[in-house]
Every structure is written in structure tokens, then in C-alpha cells.
Design a protein around this motif. Sequence first.
Motif, PDB file in Angstrom:
ATOM      1  N   LYS A 106       0.906  11.431 -10.351  1.00  0.00           N
ATOM      2  CA  LYS A 106       0.204  12.715 -10.310  1.00  0.00           C
ATOM      3  C   LYS A 106       1.175  13.861 -10.568  1.00  0.00           C
ATOM      4  O   LYS A 106       0.845  14.826 -11.262  1.00  0.00           O
ATOM      5  CB  LYS A 106      -0.481  12.906  -8.959  1.00  0.00           C
ATOM      6  CG  LYS A 106      -1.757  12.123  -8.809  1.00  0.00           C
ATOM      7  CD  LYS A 106      -2.395  12.405  -7.452  1.00  0.00           C
ATOM      8  CE  LYS A 106      -3.670  11.625  -7.274  1.00  0.00           C
ATOM      9  NZ  LYS A 106      -4.284  11.875  -5.949  1.00  0.00           N
TER      10      LYS A 106
ATOM     11  N   ASN B 274       0.830  -1.213   0.000  1.00  0.00           N
ATOM     12  CA  ASN B 274       0.000   0.000   0.000  1.00  0.00           C
ATOM     13  C   ASN B 274       0.861   1.258   0.000  1.00  0.00           C
ATOM     14  O   ASN B 274       0.535   2.238  -0.676  1.00  0.00           O
ATOM     15  CB  ASN B 274      -0.953  -0.008   1.195  1.00  0.00           C
ATOM     16  CG  ASN B 274      -2.087  -0.979   1.004  1.00  0.00           C
ATOM     17  OD1 ASN B 274      -2.453  -1.313  -0.117  1.00  0.00           O
ATOM     18  ND2 ASN B 274      -2.649  -1.450   2.108  1.00  0.00           N
ATOM     19  N   ASP B 275       1.960   1.248   0.753  1.00  0.00           N
ATOM     20  CA  ASP B 275       2.886   2.376   0.741  1.00  0.00           C
ATOM     21  C   ASP B 275       3.477   2.586  -0.650  1.00  0.00           C
ATOM     22  O   ASP B 275       3.598   3.718  -1.127  1.00  0.00           O
ATOM     23  CB  ASP B 275       4.012   2.172   1.758  1.00  0.00           C
ATOM     24  CG  ASP B 275       3.527   2.271   3.190  1.00  0.00           C
ATOM     25  OD1 ASP B 275       2.401   2.780   3.417  1.00  0.00           O
ATOM     26  OD2 ASP B 275       4.271   1.806   4.084  1.00  0.00           O
ATOM     27  N   TYR B 276       3.844   1.503  -1.289  1.00  0.00           N
ATOM     28  CA  TYR B 276       4.398   1.580  -2.641  1.00  0.00           C
ATOM     29  C   TYR B 276       3.363   2.150  -3.620  1.00  0.00           C
ATOM     30  O   TYR B 276       3.677   3.009  -4.446  1.00  0.00           O
ATOM     31  CB  TYR B 276       4.855   0.197  -3.109  1.00  0.00           C
ATOM     32  CG  TYR B 276       5.220   0.142  -4.567  1.00  0.00           C
ATOM     33  CD1 TYR B 276       6.404   0.703  -5.025  1.00  0.00           C
ATOM     34  CD2 TYR B 276       4.368  -0.451  -5.486  1.00  0.00           C
ATOM     35  CE1 TYR B 276       6.725   0.666  -6.366  1.00  0.00           C
ATOM     36  CE2 TYR B 276       4.683  -0.496  -6.825  1.00  0.00           C
ATOM     37  CZ  TYR B 276       5.863   0.067  -7.266  1.00  0.00           C
ATOM     38  OH  TYR B 276       6.177   0.035  -8.598  1.00  0.00           O
ATOM     39  N   LEU B 277       2.124   1.680  -3.502  1.00  0.00           N
ATOM     40  CA  LEU B 277       1.075   2.181  -4.391  1.00  0.00           C
ATOM     41  C   LEU B 277       0.809   3.666  -4.159  1.00  0.00           C
ATOM     42  O   LEU B 277       0.611   4.424  -5.114  1.00  0.00           O
ATOM     43  CB  LEU B 277      -0.214   1.375  -4.215  1.00  0.00           C
ATOM     44  CG  LEU B 277      -0.200  -0.040  -4.772  1.00  0.00           C
ATOM     45  CD1 LEU B 277      -1.542  -0.714  -4.501  1.00  0.00           C
ATOM     46  CD2 LEU B 277       0.101  -0.054  -6.255  1.00  0.00           C
ATOM     47  N   ASP B 278       0.823   4.097  -2.910  1.00  0.00           N
ATOM     48  CA  ASP B 278       0.642   5.515  -2.607  1.00  0.00           C
ATOM     49  C   ASP B 278       1.777   6.349  -3.198  1.00  0.00           C
ATOM     50  O   ASP B 278       1.545   7.420  -3.768  1.00  0.00           O
ATOM     51  CB  ASP B 278       0.565   5.745  -1.097  1.00  0.00           C
ATOM     52  CG  ASP B 278      -0.709   5.191  -0.490  1.00  0.00           C
ATOM     53  OD1 ASP B 278      -1.689   4.958  -1.237  1.00  0.00           O
ATOM     54  OD2 ASP B 278      -0.717   4.979   0.745  1.00  0.00           O
ATOM     55  N   PHE B 279       2.999   5.846  -3.066  1.00  0.00           N
ATOM     56  CA  PHE B 279       4.153   6.545  -3.630  1.00  0.00           C
ATOM     57  C   PHE B 279       4.049   6.639  -5.147  1.00  0.00           C
ATOM     58  O   PHE B 279       4.291   7.697  -5.730  1.00  0.00           O
ATOM     59  CB  PHE B 279       5.446   5.829  -3.221  1.00  0.00           C
ATOM     60  CG  PHE B 279       6.657   6.358  -3.918  1.00  0.00           C
ATOM     61  CD1 PHE B 279       7.205   7.581  -3.549  1.00  0.00           C
ATOM     62  CD2 PHE B 279       7.252   5.639  -4.943  1.00  0.00           C
ATOM     63  CE1 PHE B 279       8.327   8.077  -4.196  1.00  0.00           C
ATOM     64  CE2 PHE B 279       8.365   6.130  -5.593  1.00  0.00           C
ATOM     65  CZ  PHE B 279       8.907   7.356  -5.219  1.00  0.00           C
TER      66      PHE B 279
ATOM     67  N   LEU C  99       1.345   6.494  -6.968  1.00  0.00           N
ATOM     68  CA  LEU C  99       0.242   7.374  -7.329  1.00  0.00           C
ATOM     69  C   LEU C  99       0.670   8.839  -7.229  1.00  0.00           C
ATOM     70  O   LEU C  99       0.382   9.639  -8.128  1.00  0.00           O
ATOM     71  CB  LEU C  99      -0.965   7.111  -6.418  1.00  0.00           C
ATOM     72  CG  LEU C  99      -2.205   7.933  -6.701  1.00  0.00           C
ATOM     73  CD1 LEU C  99      -2.747   7.627  -8.092  1.00  0.00           C
ATOM     74  CD2 LEU C  99      -3.264   7.671  -5.654  1.00  0.00           C
ATOM     75  N   ALA C 100       1.383   9.172  -6.168  1.00  0.00           N
ATOM     76  CA  ALA C 100       1.876  10.538  -6.011  1.00  0.00           C
ATOM     77  C   ALA C 100       2.865  10.882  -7.127  1.00  0.00           C
ATOM     78  O   ALA C 100       2.840  11.997  -7.676  1.00  0.00           O
ATOM     79  CB  ALA C 100       2.532  10.708  -4.643  1.00  0.00           C
TER      80      ALA C 100
END
Length: 105
Positions: free
Chosen positions: A41, A30-35, A37-38
Amino acid sequence: ASDVYKRQYQRRVHGPAFDYLNVLFTQNFNDYLDFRLATEKGKFGLYLFLVCLIFLAAWGPYMGSLSSKIWRTKGMLNMIPMDLITKNETLKAKFLTGDLLQAVR
């Protein structure tokens, strides 16, 4: 019976470790996916900024050129005497349909 005891032992001994690793994997994923995604963006924002910058850089000279061409055309139309335009019906019709008569005045 021995096989049942082995499975119970494995669940008791290895179960918490497996659960811990599963939770750890989920959190890190989840941390990797958030990174990511950021990051995506940010890339998209940079792309939009560059496209707008290029558009504005090309739009300014285009509008300047268009404005000078319009003023040049108006200047040429002002050189045509109005009595000549009003006497020639074909020329008068051309000027009236294109709203060029308004540009001359």
C-alpha cells in the motif's frame, strides 16, 4: 496392538507441540501478510504521488505554452480588418464556422 499404542503415545506427546507450532506458524504468517500488505500500500501510494507530481510538473508548462499560443493567435486575428472579413464570403464562412469571429471581437 503395539502400533496402536505407539500412535496414541505420539498423539499425546507430540500433539501439543504440533498444535503450538501450527498456531505459531499461522500467527507469524498472518503478521507477515499484514506487513507485506502495508508495504505494498505504501509503494502504491508513493507511485500515485509521483505520477501526480510528474503530471503536474508537465501540465504547468504545457498550459503556459498553450495560453501564449492562444493569445498570439488572437493577436494575429485582431490584425485582420473586419471589413475585409465581411466582404469575402469564403473567409467569412471560415471564421463563422470556427467561432473565430467571436475571438476577434
